[in-house]
Each structure stands twice: as structure tokens, then as C-alpha cells.
Design a protein around this motif. Sequence first.
Motif, PDB file in Angstrom:
ATOM      1  N   ASP A   1       1.015  -1.603   0.063  1.00 16.10           N
ATOM      2  CA  ASP A   1       0.471  -0.021   0.239  1.00 16.10           C
ATOM      3  C   ASP A   1       0.888   1.374   0.232  1.00 16.10           C
ATOM      4  O   ASP A   1       0.390   1.558  -1.070  1.00 16.10           O
ATOM      5  CB  ASP A   1      -1.055   0.134   1.105  1.00 16.10           C
ATOM      6  N   SER A   2       1.457   1.495   0.898  1.00 17.96           N
ATOM      7  CA  SER A   2       2.520   2.617   1.384  1.00 17.96           C
ATOM      8  C   SER A   2       3.287   3.185   0.445  1.00 17.96           C
ATOM      9  O   SER A   2       3.179   3.848  -0.182  1.00 17.96           O
ATOM     10  CB  SER A   2       3.312   2.708   2.402  1.00 17.96           C
ATOM     11  N   SER A   3       3.961   2.375  -0.792  1.00 13.19           N
ATOM     12  CA  SER A   3       4.938   2.419  -1.582  1.00 13.19           C
ATOM     13  C   SER A   3       3.658   2.745  -3.368  1.00 13.19           C
ATOM     14  O   SER A   3       3.918   3.796  -3.480  1.00 13.19           O
ATOM     15  CB  SER A   3       5.369   1.241  -1.421  1.00 13.19           C
ATOM     16  N   ALA A   4       3.306   1.768  -3.611  1.00 10.70           N
ATOM     17  CA  ALA A   4       2.205   2.029  -4.679  1.00 10.70           C
ATOM     18  C   ALA A   4       1.482   2.558  -4.670  1.00 10.70           C
ATOM     19  O   ALA A   4       1.183   3.305  -5.513  1.00 10.70           O
ATOM     20  CB  ALA A   4       1.972   0.420  -4.421  1.00 10.70           C
ATOM     21  N   SER A   5       0.935   3.090  -3.429  1.00  7.71           N
ATOM     22  CA  SER A   5      -0.102   4.161  -3.302  1.00  7.71           C
ATOM     23  C   SER A   5       0.106   5.651  -4.307  1.00  7.71           C
ATOM     24  O   SER A   5      -0.641   6.094  -4.592  1.00  7.71           O
ATOM     25  CB  SER A   5      -1.107   4.161  -1.704  1.00  7.71           C
ATOM     26  N   ALA A   6       1.827   6.423  -3.436  1.00 17.81           N
ATOM     27  CA  ALA A   6       2.124   7.242  -3.747  1.00 17.81           C
ATOM     28  C   ALA A   6       2.325   7.059  -5.364  1.00 17.81           C
ATOM     29  O   ALA A   6       1.945   8.497  -6.200  1.00 17.81           O
ATOM     30  CB  ALA A   6       3.126   7.133  -2.534  1.00 17.81           C
ATOM     31  N   PHE A   7       2.764   5.651  -6.019  1.00 14.09           N
ATOM     32  CA  PHE A   7       3.068   5.657  -7.163  1.00 14.09           C
ATOM     33  C   PHE A   7       1.800   5.891  -7.995  1.00 14.09           C
ATOM     34  O   PHE A   7       1.540   6.350  -9.068  1.00 14.09           O
ATOM     35  CB  PHE A   7       3.131   4.647  -7.205  1.00 14.09           C
ATOM     36  N   TYR A   8       0.514   5.400  -7.871  1.00 13.87           N
ATOM     37  CA  TYR A   8      -0.647   4.993  -8.016  1.00 13.87           C
ATOM     38  C   TYR A   8      -1.301   6.478  -7.601  1.00 13.87           C
ATOM     39  O   TYR A   8      -3.071   6.063  -8.253  1.00 13.87           O
ATOM     40  CB  TYR A   8      -1.563   3.544  -8.083  1.00 13.87           C
ATOM     41  N   GLY A   9      -1.644   7.208  -7.230  1.00  9.34           N
ATOM     42  CA  GLY A   9      -2.072   7.891  -6.072  1.00  9.34           C
ATOM     43  C   GLY A   9      -2.387   8.658  -7.556  1.00  9.34           C
ATOM     44  O   GLY A   9      -3.742   9.220  -7.433  1.00  9.34           O
ATOM     45  N   GLN A  10      -2.050   8.790  -8.564  1.00 11.69           N
ATOM     46  CA  GLN A  10      -1.842  10.150  -9.581  1.00 11.69           C
ATOM     47  C   GLN A  10      -3.491   9.590 -10.514  1.00 11.69           C
ATOM     48  O   GLN A  10      -4.449  10.382 -11.104  1.00 11.69           O
ATOM     49  CB  GLN A  10      -1.827  10.607 -10.354  1.00 11.69           C
ATOM     50  N   GLN A  11      -3.572   8.367 -10.072  1.00 13.27           N
ATOM     51  CA  GLN A  11      -4.725   7.628 -11.004  1.00 13.27           C
ATOM     52  C   GLN A  11      -6.101   7.449 -10.197  1.00 13.27           C
ATOM     53  O   GLN A  11      -6.663   5.760 -10.284  1.00 13.27           O
ATOM     54  CB  GLN A  11      -4.460   6.070 -11.340  1.00 13.27           C
ATOM     55  N   PRO A  12      -6.616   8.096  -9.433  1.00 11.24           N
ATOM     56  CA  PRO A  12      -7.881   7.285  -8.536  1.00 11.24           C
ATOM     57  C   PRO A  12      -9.011   7.840  -8.960  1.00 11.24           C
ATOM     58  O   PRO A  12      -9.843   6.115  -9.039  1.00 11.24           O
ATOM     59  CB  PRO A  12      -7.598   8.770  -7.197  1.00 11.24           C
ATOM     60  N   GLN A  13      -8.938   7.865 -10.950  1.00 14.93           N
ATOM     61  CA  GLN A  13     -10.420   7.938 -11.650  1.00 14.93           C
ATOM     62  C   GLN A  13     -10.646   6.831 -12.155  1.00 14.93           C
ATOM     63  O   GLN A  13     -11.408   6.210 -12.143  1.00 14.93           O
ATOM     64  CB  GLN A  13     -10.111   8.705 -12.235  1.00 14.93           C
ATOM     65  N   GLN A  14      -9.657   6.067 -12.054  1.00 21.09           N
ATOM     66  CA  GLN A  14      -9.721   5.031 -12.977  1.00 21.09           C
ATOM     67  C   GLN A  14      -9.640   3.477 -12.140  1.00 21.09           C
ATOM     68  O   GLN A  14     -10.326   2.962 -12.876  1.00 21.09           O
ATOM     69  CB  GLN A  14      -8.173   4.676 -14.070  1.00 21.09           C
TER      70      GLN A  14
ATOM     71  N   GLU B   1     -16.242   5.231 -18.083  1.00 15.65           N
ATOM     72  CA  GLU B   1     -16.955   4.348 -19.494  1.00 15.65           C
ATOM     73  C   GLU B   1     -16.108   5.002 -20.572  1.00 15.65           C
ATOM     74  O   GLU B   1     -15.432   3.793 -21.076  1.00 15.65           O
ATOM     75  CB  GLU B   1     -18.136   5.118 -19.622  1.00 15.65           C
ATOM     76  N   PHE B   2     -15.327   5.618 -20.839  1.00 19.76           N
ATOM     77  CA  PHE B   2     -14.490   5.815 -22.199  1.00 19.76           C
ATOM     78  C   PHE B   2     -13.291   4.714 -21.781  1.00 19.76           C
ATOM     79  O   PHE B   2     -12.806   3.983 -22.714  1.00 19.76           O
ATOM     80  CB  PHE B   2     -13.815   7.458 -21.813  1.00 19.76           C
ATOM     81  N   LEU B   3     -13.088   4.688 -20.906  1.00 22.28           N
ATOM     82  CA  LEU B   3     -11.753   3.759 -20.447  1.00 22.28           C
ATOM     83  C   LEU B   3     -12.023   2.367 -21.014  1.00 22.28           C
ATOM     84  O   LEU B   3     -11.175   1.519 -21.794  1.00 22.28           O
ATOM     85  CB  LEU B   3     -10.892   3.817 -19.352  1.00 22.28           C
ATOM     86  N   LYS B   4     -13.163   1.759 -20.271  1.00 18.51           N
ATOM     87  CA  LYS B   4     -13.465   0.566 -20.761  1.00 18.51           C
ATOM     88  C   LYS B   4     -13.643   0.378 -22.114  1.00 18.51           C
ATOM     89  O   LYS B   4     -13.483  -0.025 -22.250  1.00 18.51           O
ATOM     90  CB  LYS B   4     -15.324   0.710 -19.908  1.00 18.51           C
TER      91      LYS B   4
END
Lengths: 520, 194
Positions: free
Chosen positions: A417-430, B10-13
Motif C-alpha cells: 500500500d504505502s509504496s504503491a499508493s504514492a505511485f498510483y495516487g494519480q490515477q484515482p479515477q480510473q 466509461e471511456f476507458l472501458k
Amino acid sequence: MENDFFLNPALHFEPPSASIMPTWRSLSAAMEIQIQGTEQSQDCFFSPNTDQSVHFDSALSSMVSSPAASTNNVSNDSFVIRELIGKLGNIGNNSANNSCYSTPLNSPPKQLTLPMTDHLVKENLPSLGKSMPLNSSVAEFSADPGFAERAARFSRFGSRSFNGRTGQLGLNNAEFQKKPNILMANGNQNLPRVSSSPSLKANGSQMGAQENKNSSPLQDSQEESTISEQNPNGDSNSRKRKAASRGKKEPPSSSPSANATKVGEANDNSKAKRSKPNEDNGNENGPVKAEDETQKSSADKTNAKPPEPPKDYIHVRARRGQATDSHSLAERVRREKISERMKLLQDLVPGCNKVTGKALMLDEIINYVQSLQRQVEFLSMKLASVNTKMDASMDSLFSKDIFQSNNNLPHPIFPLDSSASAFYGQQPQQNPALHSNISNGTVTQCSVDPIDTLLCQSLSMQLLPLNGFSESVAQFPNFGEDDLQTIVQMGLGPNPSRETALQPQSFHGSNQAPHMKVEQ
Amino acid sequence: MRHPSSLKQEFLKKWIMGLQRCGFSSKKSMSVMERKKAIKLSADLAMASTRNGTTCWSRALIANASRNHENKILAEQILGPESQSLKKASSTMPPVICSRRIRSKKILKRSCSSHVRRVRKFALSQKVLSANSVAKRLVRKRTNILKSLVPGGEYMDDISLIEETLDYIAYLRAQVDVMRCVASATEVVDRNSD
């Protein structure tokens, strides 16, 4: 090689977006009041936030303070707000129609006491009575789901007070829905309806705003002598109002007196009705009129008359030297619609709020669209370049694996969690997207951090059919043993040389080495 | 009515589905340009399909993609079977209808403007370069540029052009965000694999 080349430009792209976001936020804070009119009906889908009222108040106060500073008149709320309304113009027109035509807002009303929205919406409603074509076209516009999407986009860019405004308008919706019918039937009848609103002062300011709105679209047709000859059918309400206002406003001048009496008789009821709620608004009318004139003077070329002393009535500045035929009226309507839309665009395009004028704004918009299109091209090229390896079988296997692995993934993920979440924090919407897409409803109740890592890994996994980077998957030891084995086997197929070095790590399932790699 | 993040989802999907469908995992190795085209096309079509033909630009995008012969098969593959209605909507050729409307508008304009020009020349013979006309010309130029940028923009009048631009900008933003995230994810993956 080419990846390095693409990496550097990518960095350039990151800051612009980062810098754009704050700009958007500040923009949106400044434009909240503009936006709020347009967002009223679409805000029901956002859960209200507590900080919105703060933002809204601060934005409003910042906007209010400037006009207040410029005037030496009595600075009461309604006056300043009316100025703002005048300055902001017809922005809320669509929103008013939206609120009328769309379903009532779902979000619970908030206790914001600003009468701002009240004015903004109520002022736009008179415009409904102006012209039927305007109504229909705006109705179409309001029905456009794309517009709602736009509205959603606006809110995303930091104008967080939408929900607050939504809440306010929830209270007013019932009123609004009655209004258009009344307005369309007879604009004059609208006035007693308005006067029944809670506060008389608010009424007065609303009246002022309404009158301004009523008269502003009509100020292109102001040869006094032509009033009586004008077409009584189409815009009878507006004409009457206009004539009545002009009649009231120019008793000293001799030439319109005949007209005033002539037309004034026809409009006696309307005048009487208007004067009633306006008796206590004498002081406010003057500044309203002045503000209205200053607002219109930029649009009008011929605004010859100086402000009249305030009467017990909202004065409307008549325009001289402009044609009164339907063509120019339609032109005006069209122009106003365009300006409304341009204001909406101003919010979307960063840096557009400083620009005034259609040509410059169009310039900005064109530049922005071009830059976005170029970004898309560049990013698609970049994505294409990383697809150096293809694996035929991976696709089907991966789609199967992703469904399976998702159930296993949440548990081993927590160490990462701690390490990766920082990395992937930029992709919350996906993350929700992938989660719903991949697991088809088998969404586990993970906290945000595990979901981040989980879904970004899934994202990488999904990319692997495209990228062929099976060896990279092998680095993530958080899959179940069976999944891992299948993945590694698949990875073994095309790229045996690269796989072997990583296999021991993956098989042991130790988090340490991949941990460190991720932390890079 | 779409929340921006749900729009992106939706777009990504649809994008990934489209990519898979267009045979990205196939054995043949496509060149970089081909891949890029496929990626972009599938992204475009994914976004356009999320609009479900409600906006003009999405319809125009799909129509353009289908019209282009080299893209046609790919586009149909990507859109897939469930998009038949969408294709029908886009292929009802709003451009044709719009162009007819545009032509009639132009004729009307020409007939009106000749009269207006005469009047204006008579009245403002001295002020050939009035600020108003200059401004109008500038705006006209830029509107034309914008029409060329927005797909299907040539067939729209000013008001709907601006609406479509709004929508299109929102779409482009979502697309750029999603693609950027995907690209950075692949970056990370790349870096870890090295």
C-alpha cells in the motif's frame, strides 16, 4: 531508446496539467457565481460538501466587494447583488430554463442565505416571456445531456459550491416552475407574483433585476414615436413594459409625453402593479438604472439620455437609433445566446477569463482545442511506441486471469500500500472504472489504497496484452500462486531470456524486491 | 448527465474493449504508426460512443471514421455489433441535411447582404474599416477555424458550434487524462522491467 524520448516529453506534459488545475480552481472560484446559474439543474447528482458555502461566500464577497467599493451609494446587499446580476448578464438564462424544464433537484437544500441565486434565477425568468423562440431553443439546450456533462466538467474543476447553490435552488424550484407559465402568458402578471415573495426588499431588487432583464433585450428599438406603431402581437408584453417604463421615466421631456400618455393608458394596470411593490425601492432604482445603463452603454452605441431621478419604478433605458424589426430582435437574441455560451466556454478554457471579446476568446478556445488534440496525438503515439511486444495468447488468458485474480489480489496487497499508493495516487479515477470493468460486479470492499494498487496493477495487466510486457507482471508478487504461474508461463513464451531472471523473485512471492522496484 | 470520473471510466472501458477488438493482441506486428492510428481511432470511437449520438461532433466523428475506407473496417470492428444503432444514427447523414441548410442559409445571406452592403456603403462610405466590421471579420475567421477543428463543425451554426465545442473540450480533456494515466502506468511498468 524511443521510450526515453517519450519519457521526457511526458514530463513536460505533467506540469501543465498540474498548473492548469490550480488555475482552473481559481478560475472557478471567481466564476462560481457565473457558473452557478448554469449548474442549477445538474447539481443534483453531486453530494453536497460542507466547504462549498465557504467557497461560495468567499467568492461572492470578493466579487461583491469590488462593486461595493466603486459606488458611494448605500451599500445594501440587494444593490450590490443587483449590480452583479447586471454584470453577469444573462448567464443564468439557461439554468433558469433548465430548472424549469428538468426534474426538481434531488439534493437536500442547504441553508445558504444568499439571495444571489434567487435574483439570478428570477431575473432570468422574465426573459422567458420575451420571445417564444428563445424559450424553445433554450429548452433544447437544456435538454441536451451534453450540457449536463459540461456542467459536470465545470464542477470537476473546483467550483465546489455547485451543491450549495443546488441546495438553495431546491427551495426555489417550486416557485420557478410556476413562473414560466405566468411569464409566457403575460409578463405583467408576473409582477404581482414576484411581490408575494418573502422579503419586500428582495422583491424590489428582483423587480429591478427583472425589469432590467425585461427591458435589456428590447432596448434596441427605442424610437419613441414608433412605439405605438409597433407590432402588438409578437412582443406585446415587452413593448408595453418598455413603453410604460419610458413613459414614466420621461415626464419632463415633452416629446414622449404624448406617447407616454397614449401608451401609458394602455398599461395602466401594469404600471399600477409595478409601482406597488416598488414604492420602497426608490433609492435602489436609481442605481439600478445607472448600473443598467452602464451595462448597456457598451452594447449600445446610442445611449444618449442621462440617468433620470429615481421614480417609484424601475427605469429602463431606451435605445435610440436601432431598428425595431424582428430581424434585429432575432439578431439580438442570437447574440445574447452566443455570449452566454461563450461565458460557459470561458470556464472550461483556462486563462480565458482575462480575455474579453469574442475574437480573443475564440482565439483562446482554438488554441486550447488544438493543444488538446495534439496531446491526444502525442499520447497515442507514446502508447503505440511502448507496444513493442505482442503476445497472441495473452489477451484471452489475461481477461480470464483478471477476473480470477481480482478476488485474490486484495489480500496480499496491503503490504504494498504505502509504496504503491504514492505511485498510483494519480490515477484515482480510473480505479473504479477498471474495478467495475474487470470484476463485473465482484467488487471487494477495499479501502482506497488497496484499490489503487489493485487496479493499477490490473491496469498494467490489461495493458500487457497490448504491451507484451509480461515480465513486468511477474514482478508483482501479489497474485495468487496459480495466477502467477500462468502469467509467468505466458511470459516465458515470447521472452524467455528476460523472464528467467525475474522468475525466482516472483515465485517466492517476496514483496521486497518488487517493493523496491516500485518505490523507484 | 455524467460525472467526469464516470465519463472517464466509461471511456476507458470502451477504449480497452475497442483496442482488444481491433486485434491488438493479434500476431501480426503492426508498425508504430498503425498502432498509433488504432489507438487513437479506438479512443475516439470510444468517446464518441459514450455520447450515444447525442452530440453532433460524436456523430460526425463516427461518420468520418466509417467513411474513410482504410479505417472503415477497423472502425466497424471497434464499434462492434452493439453499435449498429449508433452507426445508423451517424449515417443518417446529418452532414447532408446540415449542408442543405447551410446552403440555403448562405443564399439567404447573400441576398440580404447585397442589400445591406448597398445601404452600408451609402451610409458609411467614409468608414470603410469600421471597428465593427473588422471585429466581425476577425470573429468570422476564427469561427471558421474552430469549425474546422471540431468534428462536424462545418455544418453547425454559431450557437450550436459553441455548444459542441464545450462538449468536445470536455471529451478531449477526459481523453487526455485517461491516456496520460495509462501512459504513466506503462511507464512505471517499463521502468520496473528494466
